[in-house]
Design a protein around this motif. Sequence first.
Motif, PDB file in Angstrom:
ATOM      1  N   ASN A   1       0.859  -1.183   0.000  1.00 37.39           N
ATOM      2  CA  ASN A   1       0.000   0.000   0.000  1.00 37.39           C
ATOM      3  C   ASN A   1       0.897   1.236   0.000  1.00 37.39           C
ATOM      4  O   ASN A   1       2.123   1.129   0.130  1.00 37.39           O
ATOM      5  N   ASP A   2       0.295   2.402  -0.137  1.00 38.23           N
ATOM      6  CA  ASP A   2       1.069   3.642  -0.246  1.00 38.23           C
ATOM      7  C   ASP A   2       1.892   3.920   1.015  1.00 38.23           C
ATOM      8  O   ASP A   2       3.034   4.380   0.927  1.00 38.23           O
ATOM      9  N   ALA A   3       1.294   3.675   2.177  1.00 40.30           N
ATOM     10  CA  ALA A   3       1.987   3.972   3.429  1.00 40.30           C
ATOM     11  C   ALA A   3       3.265   3.147   3.562  1.00 40.30           C
ATOM     12  O   ALA A   3       4.311   3.647   3.993  1.00 40.30           O
ATOM     13  N   ARG A   4       3.210   1.886   3.175  1.00 39.06           N
ATOM     14  CA  ARG A   4       4.392   1.025   3.272  1.00 39.06           C
ATOM     15  C   ARG A   4       5.374   1.273   2.121  1.00 39.06           C
ATOM     16  O   ARG A   4       6.567   1.013   2.268  1.00 39.06           O
ATOM     17  N   LEU A   5       4.865   1.775   0.997  1.00 42.54           N
ATOM     18  CA  LEU A   5       5.733   2.036  -0.148  1.00 42.54           C
ATOM     19  C   LEU A   5       6.781   3.100   0.173  1.00 42.54           C
ATOM     20  O   LEU A   5       7.866   3.111  -0.422  1.00 42.54           O
ATOM     21  N   VAL A   6       6.475   3.989   1.105  1.00 45.88           N
ATOM     22  CA  VAL A   6       7.458   4.990   1.535  1.00 45.88           C
ATOM     23  C   VAL A   6       8.743   4.311   1.996  1.00 45.88           C
ATOM     24  O   VAL A   6       9.846   4.721   1.637  1.00 45.88           O
ATOM     25  N   TRP A   7       8.596   3.238   2.786  1.00 44.96           N
ATOM     26  CA  TRP A   7       9.766   2.560   3.357  1.00 44.96           C
ATOM     27  C   TRP A   7      10.478   1.686   2.338  1.00 44.96           C
ATOM     28  O   TRP A   7      11.617   1.279   2.561  1.00 44.96           O
ATOM     29  N   ASP A   8       9.818   1.399   1.234  1.00 42.35           N
ATOM     30  CA  ASP A   8      10.477   0.711   0.122  1.00 42.35           C
ATOM     31  C   ASP A   8      11.334   1.683  -0.677  1.00 42.35           C
ATOM     32  O   ASP A   8      12.475   1.384  -1.045  1.00 42.35           O
ATOM     33  N   ARG A   9      10.795   2.872  -0.921  1.00 41.56           N
ATOM     34  CA  ARG A   9      11.477   3.833  -1.795  1.00 41.56           C
ATOM     35  C   ARG A   9      12.552   4.646  -1.078  1.00 41.56           C
ATOM     36  O   ARG A   9      13.515   5.073  -1.711  1.00 41.56           O
ATOM     37  N   LEU A  10      12.380   4.867   0.212  1.00 42.95           N
ATOM     38  CA  LEU A  10      13.324   5.722   0.938  1.00 42.95           C
ATOM     39  C   LEU A  10      14.757   5.185   0.907  1.00 42.95           C
ATOM     40  O   LEU A  10      15.682   5.926   0.563  1.00 42.95           O
ATOM     41  N   PRO A  11      15.019   3.914   1.229  1.00 43.65           N
ATOM     42  CA  PRO A  11      16.407   3.431   1.164  1.00 43.65           C
ATOM     43  C   PRO A  11      16.971   3.410  -0.252  1.00 43.65           C
ATOM     44  O   PRO A  11      18.162   3.661  -0.451  1.00 43.65           O
ATOM     45  N   MET A  12      16.116   3.137  -1.251  1.00 41.08           N
ATOM     46  CA  MET A  12      16.596   3.185  -2.639  1.00 41.08           C
ATOM     47  C   MET A  12      17.044   4.586  -3.006  1.00 41.08           C
ATOM     48  O   MET A  12      18.052   4.775  -3.702  1.00 41.08           O
ATOM     49  N   THR A  13      16.301   5.578  -2.535  1.00 42.57           N
ATOM     50  CA  THR A  13      16.649   6.971  -2.813  1.00 42.57           C
ATOM     51  C   THR A  13      17.971   7.342  -2.163  1.00 42.57           C
ATOM     52  O   THR A  13      18.785   8.072  -2.749  1.00 42.57           O
ATOM     53  N   VAL A  14      18.206   6.854  -0.950  1.00 45.55           N
ATOM     54  CA  VAL A  14      19.494   7.093  -0.282  1.00 45.55           C
ATOM     55  C   VAL A  14      20.635   6.526  -1.126  1.00 45.55           C
ATOM     56  O   VAL A  14      21.678   7.175  -1.313  1.00 45.55           O
ATOM     57  N   ALA A  15      20.453   5.320  -1.663  1.00 46.09           N
ATOM     58  CA  ALA A  15      21.493   4.706  -2.493  1.00 46.09           C
ATOM     59  C   ALA A  15      21.714   5.500  -3.782  1.00 46.09           C
ATOM     60  O   ALA A  15      22.862   5.753  -4.177  1.00 46.09           O
ATOM     61  N   PHE A  16      20.620   5.916  -4.454  1.00 43.10           N
ATOM     62  CA  PHE A  16      20.741   6.677  -5.699  1.00 43.10           C
ATOM     63  C   PHE A  16      21.532   7.965  -5.484  1.00 43.10           C
ATOM     64  O   PHE A  16      22.480   8.273  -6.227  1.00 43.10           O
ATOM     65  N   THR A  17      21.107   8.747  -4.492  1.00 47.69           N
ATOM     66  CA  THR A  17      21.717  10.058  -4.287  1.00 47.69           C
ATOM     67  C   THR A  17      23.162   9.934  -3.805  1.00 47.69           C
ATOM     68  O   THR A  17      24.001  10.777  -4.146  1.00 47.69           O
ATOM     69  N   SER A  18      23.470   8.895  -3.038  1.00 45.59           N
ATOM     70  CA  SER A  18      24.854   8.678  -2.600  1.00 45.59           C
ATOM     71  C   SER A  18      25.767   8.435  -3.790  1.00 45.59           C
ATOM     72  O   SER A  18      26.901   8.917  -3.829  1.00 45.59           O
ATOM     73  N   ILE A  19      25.260   7.680  -4.757  1.00 47.47           N
ATOM     74  CA  ILE A  19      26.061   7.368  -5.944  1.00 47.47           C
ATOM     75  C   ILE A  19      26.422   8.632  -6.718  1.00 47.47           C
ATOM     76  O   ILE A  19      27.549   8.786  -7.207  1.00 47.47           O
ATOM     77  N   ILE A  20      25.466   9.554  -6.833  1.00 49.35           N
ATOM     78  CA  ILE A  20      25.764  10.811  -7.516  1.00 49.35           C
ATOM     79  C   ILE A  20      26.872  11.564  -6.790  1.00 49.35           C
ATOM     80  O   ILE A  20      27.814  12.095  -7.400  1.00 49.35           O
ATOM     81  N   GLY A  21      26.776  11.644  -5.458  1.00 48.69           N
ATOM     82  CA  GLY A  21      27.826  12.307  -4.683  1.00 48.69           C
ATOM     83  C   GLY A  21      29.178  11.639  -4.865  1.00 48.69           C
ATOM     84  O   GLY A  21      30.209  12.311  -5.000  1.00 48.69           O
ATOM     85  N   ILE A  22      29.199  10.311  -4.891  1.00 52.67           N
ATOM     86  CA  ILE A  22      30.447   9.562  -5.091  1.00 52.67           C
ATOM     87  C   ILE A  22      31.051   9.889  -6.452  1.00 52.67           C
ATOM     88  O   ILE A  22      32.267  10.082  -6.584  1.00 52.67           O
ATOM     89  N   PHE A  23      30.199   9.976  -7.464  1.00 55.47           N
ATOM     90  CA  PHE A  23      30.704  10.281  -8.799  1.00 55.47           C
ATOM     91  C   PHE A  23      31.307  11.676  -8.864  1.00 55.47           C
ATOM     92  O   PHE A  23      32.330  11.892  -9.522  1.00 55.47           O
ATOM     93  N   ILE A  24      30.662  12.632  -8.186  1.00 64.68           N
ATOM     94  CA  ILE A  24      31.220  13.992  -8.166  1.00 64.68           C
ATOM     95  C   ILE A  24      32.586  13.982  -7.476  1.00 64.68           C
ATOM     96  O   ILE A  24      33.529  14.640  -7.932  1.00 64.68           O
ATOM     97  N   ILE A  25      32.703  13.233  -6.380  1.00 66.10           N
ATOM     98  CA  ILE A  25      33.980  13.133  -5.662  1.00 66.10           C
ATOM     99  C   ILE A  25      35.062  12.559  -6.563  1.00 66.10           C
ATOM    100  O   ILE A  25      36.183  13.074  -6.639  1.00 66.10           O
TER     101      ILE A  25
END
Length: 288
Positions: free
Chosen positions: A106-130
Amino acid sequence: MRKRSVWAWGVAIFCFIVLMIVTPAIPQSQEYHNFADQRKFLGIPNALNVVSNFPFLVVGLIGLVLCHHGNYFKLSLQGELWGWTCFYIGVAAVAFGSSYYHLKPNDARLVWDRLPMTVAFTSIIGIFIIERIDERKGTVSLIPLLLAGVISIMYWRFFDDLRPYAAVQFVPCLAIPLMAILLPPMYTHSTYWLWAAGFYLLAKIEEAADKPIYNWTHHIVSGHTLKHLCAAMVPVFLTLMLAKRDIETNRISLYRSWRISWSKTKENGAEMDSHTCTYSSVAVEESH
């Protein structure tokens, strides 16, 4: 350099605002929660979609241990350790967040599915800039990038609009392969980035073909289950890259190295074509 950074962030924010103005809102479809494989095993609902998240936990924990135990990955640039730590925390957390969601989608639980994926995505961008642009800028950008990811999830949850989350998810999918090809690498084995991007693209295709794959396999496995397994290959390839890589002494981009290889291949082919063969006539003595 600081002025250029401000300009870069300003342009990015301006483009995002224009995108939000000219595009309509994208609400979360409730059909998304209707996965093909809803079988229950050992009392676990949607069992294969739940269990197939286990590889994320294994790879995430291995990556965290190798990052912090004796600096096995030889992370030497400023901010690298923090970037990879955030990435592996996000990967490990996917196992819990996605399993929690798939137990009762459901939508409420989908937040906890997407949140860690978003952390991984954005970290990768920062790593690439570094790695590819500037150590200090990449390190400083880690927190704003992580915040942007979290805000995109909250925006979707409160306003039922997926546009910011879609930007956070798909911009890395375009930026990382392009940066991997066009920017000179600091380390060797940078083709592993392309393998990781390829598996992620395959995972998205399998996610879209959830029900057709379930039918093609005679209800053995669904596309969403395969999506989890292929997506888990992304941190696997990045972990192999970290374990194998060394400092790149000849810093040229993959694009330039491919052009050099192609030029040499063409030159070798031209040399082979330019060889001429001469034949001498041999007198044949008639037998009596």
